[in-house]
Design a protein around this motif. Structure first.
Motif, short mmCIF file in Angstrom:
data_model
loop_
_atom_site.label_atom_id
_atom_site.label_comp_id
_atom_site.label_asym_id
_atom_site.label_seq_id
_atom_site.Cartn_x
_atom_site.Cartn_y
_atom_site.Cartn_z
N HIS A 80 0.74 -1.31 0.06
CA HIS A 80 0.06 0.03 -0.20
C HIS A 80 0.64 1.27 0.13
O HIS A 80 0.27 2.45 0.07
N GLY A 81 2.27 1.16 0.04
CA GLY A 81 2.92 2.30 -0.12
C GLY A 81 3.42 2.62 1.42
O GLY A 81 4.09 3.82 1.31
N GLY A 82 3.32 1.71 2.26
CA GLY A 82 3.73 2.17 3.36
C GLY A 82 4.88 2.10 3.97
O GLY A 82 5.63 2.54 5.08
N GLY A 83 5.91 1.81 3.09
CA GLY A 83 7.36 1.91 2.95
C GLY A 83 8.02 0.63 3.24
O GLY A 83 7.59 -0.60 3.26
N VAL A 84 9.35 0.74 3.83
CA VAL A 84 10.43 -0.21 3.83
C VAL A 84 9.75 -1.38 5.08
O VAL A 84 9.71 -2.38 4.99
N ALA A 85 9.20 -0.58 6.14
CA ALA A 85 8.68 -1.52 7.14
C ALA A 85 7.66 -2.41 6.84
O ALA A 85 7.55 -3.61 7.12
N GLU A 86 6.63 -1.81 5.85
CA GLU A 86 5.54 -2.54 5.48
C GLU A 86 6.22 -3.70 4.43
O GLU A 86 5.64 -4.81 4.33
N GLU A 87 7.20 -3.30 3.65
CA GLU A 87 7.58 -4.19 2.62
C GLU A 87 8.13 -5.35 3.45
O GLU A 87 8.06 -6.69 3.02
N PHE A 88 8.84 -5.05 4.53
CA PHE A 88 9.69 -6.49 5.33
C PHE A 88 8.37 -6.90 6.34
O PHE A 88 8.97 -7.64 7.26
N ASN A 89 7.23 -6.44 6.37
CA ASN A 89 6.26 -6.79 7.42
C ASN A 89 6.70 -6.65 8.80
O ASN A 89 6.61 -7.45 9.77
N CYS A 90 7.35 -5.65 9.13
CA CYS A 90 7.69 -5.30 10.56
C CYS A 90 7.21 -3.83 10.93
O CYS A 90 8.10 -3.33 11.70
N ASP A 91 6.08 -3.36 10.49
CA ASP A 91 5.82 -2.11 10.99
C ASP A 91 5.47 -1.99 12.25
O ASP A 91 5.89 -0.86 12.83
N ARG A 92 4.86 -2.86 12.99
CA ARG A 92 4.66 -2.74 14.46
C ARG A 92 5.97 -2.82 15.30
O ARG A 92 5.98 -2.13 16.43
N GLN A 93 6.96 -3.17 14.80
CA GLN A 93 8.46 -3.30 15.49
C GLN A 93 9.17 -1.84 15.31
O GLN A 93 10.01 -1.46 16.06
N VAL A 94 8.69 -1.01 14.25
CA VAL A 94 9.29 0.19 14.06
C VAL A 94 8.63 1.22 15.23
O VAL A 94 7.52 1.46 15.10
N ASP A 95 9.33 1.59 16.23
CA ASP A 95 8.74 2.56 17.06
C ASP A 95 8.40 4.34 16.37
O ASP A 95 7.36 4.69 16.73
N ILE A 96 9.45 4.77 15.69
CA ILE A 96 9.26 6.22 15.27
C ILE A 96 9.43 6.04 13.42
O ILE A 96 10.68 5.53 13.53
N CYS A 97 8.54 6.60 12.79
CA CYS A 97 9.20 6.38 11.53
C CYS A 97 8.87 8.04 11.02
O CYS A 97 7.99 8.34 11.09
N ILE A 98 10.16 8.27 10.40
CA ILE A 98 10.35 9.69 9.94
C ILE A 98 10.23 9.51 8.42
O ILE A 98 10.58 8.64 7.54
N GLY A 99 9.45 10.45 7.89
CA GLY A 99 9.48 10.50 6.42
C GLY A 99 9.32 11.80 5.70
O GLY A 99 9.36 12.90 6.30
N THR A 100 9.14 11.90 4.43
CA THR A 100 8.94 13.19 3.71
C THR A 100 7.96 13.15 2.77
O THR A 100 7.72 11.93 2.18
N LEU A 101 7.42 14.15 2.33
CA LEU A 101 6.65 14.45 1.21
C LEU A 101 7.02 15.12 0.09
O LEU A 101 6.49 15.31 -0.76
N SER A 102 8.33 15.18 -0.03
CA SER A 102 8.99 15.74 -0.93
C SER A 102 9.40 14.88 -2.06
O SER A 102 10.26 15.34 -3.03
#
Length: 496
Positions: free
Chosen positions: A317-339
């Motif tokens: 769904h475009g959730g990023g690298v953590a979604e790709e590796f199925n570990c969203d819940r184990q990442v505590d803080i995810c920083i990103g950009t809209l640029s």
């Protein structure tokens, strides 16, 4: 060592204590959104027009023009006279190079640019050096969103988010990003750089807030473990945290989990944080997410990732690298950009409500910056919706990755392709050849990369075609030998 359950309890309790201290000092800051009418779209995703294949306007994200004078100045670009320049001299030299590229020497010499280049003669180029991975910057739905918001609200109320710059538009974008990242909440920042700075500085504040005395004890400090090739914004944020004398910094070799594990095991501090890029911007390789998650379970550290180049590009769904590796819940803080892949502008921090409250109260780069203009926020919210729904864009970009790999034999793993050629002269020569062949691919030189690791940084986009790649690789093969290319082998050390 702490197990995963104790980990959550420990960091939650430390953040709770820090928030309680801020409350007692009357320093806890709250966001109070100003409601602008008419309201932005909320749950009406069907109101956003999407498409199931590439449209003619998508090509404007990769088809560009430069003036003839700029073209010729770029061809005359030469290596630095002294490869041993100091960092400050290198920055000065890089500034001169940028002005050569843009044709703006007159701005430097006279303070006023003339219109010598406005003569109607242009060179058309195919862009292979941008970060608009999905081509969303030219999407009509996003253009309509920014136009509609600008017509109704102008630029919106202008001020920092804690004063008057935070609106229902900002809150809606935060909610959509929190949902995308599977986090409890989200905090918008003016840029991704500011987001990383805010998190690192807020981390350093925790120790001061928890200290019983004015000066924190050595054992109460936070240990920050940083990948050697992390982005400059992480490095600068850690530097600011260090100035508070509340953190100890450990730099581990790039993506080397054995080295990280050794550093974690030998560190006696209880409060540990590991921060890493998820997809490295210059080398194009992924952080070893599964190994990081396993180490997190053993050592109980807070896991912070900068997902600037992975958001919208990776994951179903475009959730990023953590979604790709199925570990969203184990990442505590995810920083990103809209640029980048969102094609807009701004940064964000996806995290728990507690962490959001802490960062918005202690993150100086958030507190003292004017918030993003309402039209930009409206555009970014549209980009989140379009980016999720137009899944063909993610499929297209990964198809281009496979095709480049097949055409060159270079084992790339992402849309960021770092072709290390060595000397500055070689990199500039290759870049000039590509320019003559109709491709915009810049040579990356010191101080951005270490000496003798100069490279061509090629980025693939969903709006490139198979034919584009065939032409690019044909041009590349005339100036570099694919078998001689060094890929993702940079082992520089972060200067903290």
């Amino acid at each position: 060592m702490e197990n995963d359950n104790n980990y959550g309890d420990s960091w939650d309790s430390w953040v709770d204590e820090a928030l309680a201290k801020l409350h007692s000092l009357k320093l806890l800051r709250s966001l109070r959104p100003i409601n602008l009418s008419p309201q932005p779209y909320k749950n009406c995703e069907d109101d956003y027009q999407v498409f199931d294949e590439m449209q003619p306007w998508d090509r404007s994200s990769v088809e560009i023009s430069i003036s003839e004078p700029t073209f010729h100045k770029w061809l005359l670009d030469i290596p630095s006279a002294d490869s041993c320049l100091s960092f400050q001299e290198n920055v000065y030299s890089s500034l001169i190079s940028v002005m050569r590229f843009t044709g703006d020497e007159d701005i430097w010499s006279n303070g006023v640019a003339d219109n010598k280049e406005d003569n109607g003669r242009f060179k058309k180029l195919l862009l292979f050096s941008g970060n608009d991975y999905l081509g969303l910057s030219s999407h009509p739905t996003i253009a309509r969103a920014v136009t509609k918001a600008a017509q109704e609200h102008g630029m919106g109320p202008r001020g920092s988010a804690l004063i008057c710059g935070y609106t229902n538009y900002h809150r809606l974008l935060e909610s959509s990003l929190a949902d995308l990242k599977k986090k409890e909440d989200c905090l918008l920042c003016p840029t991704g750089f500011a987001a990383n700075m805010a998190v690192m500085v807020a981390l350093g504040n925790i120790v001061s807030l928890l200290a019983a005395d004015a000066k924190p004890m050595k054992e109460d400090r936070i240990a920050i473990f940083s990948d050697a090739l992390n982005h400059a914004s992480i490095i600068d944020g850690i530097r600011l945290a260090e100035r508070q004398h509340t953190v100890d910094v450990y730099v581990y070799r790039h993506c080397d989990m054995s080295h990280l594990s050794s550093l974690l095991s030998s560190c006696e501090l209880k409060k540990k944080v590991v921060v890493t890029d998820s997809l490295f911007s210059m080398d194009g390789d992924f952080a070893p997410m599964i190994e990081l998650v396993n180490l997190r379970k053993r050592h109980g550290f807070l896991l912070v990732i900068d997902d600037a180049h992975g958001t919208f590009v990776c994951g179903k769904h475009g959730g990023g690298v953590a979604e790709e590796f199925n570990c969203d819940r184990q990442v505590d803080i995810c920083i990103g950009t809209l640029s980048k892949a969102a094609g807009c502008h701004g940064g964000f921090i996806a995290c728990s409500k507690k962490w959001k409250q802490l960062v918005q109260s202690r993150g100086r780069s958030f507190i003292f910056s004017t918030s993003a203009p309402v039209p930009i926020v409206a555009a970014a919210h549209a980009a989140v919706i379009v980016g999720k729904k137009e899944g063909w864009r993610r499929k297209a970009i990964w198809n281009r990755v496979q095709e480049f790999r097949a055409l060159t034999g270079i084992p790339i793993t992402s849309p960021i392709i770092s072709l290390i050629v060595g000397s500055e002269e070689k990199a500039l020569k290759a870049s000039r050849h590509l320019l003559k062949s109709g491709f915009h691919v810049t040579a990356i030189r010191p101080p951005t990369v270490p000496p003798n690791s100069c490279r061509l940084r090629v980025t693939l986009c969903a709006t490139h075609t198979t034919d584009d790649l065939k032409k690019l690789t044909a041009a590349l093969s005339c100036c570099i030998n694919f078998q001689d290319i060094t890929l993702c082998n940079s082992r520089g050390t972060a200067r903290l």
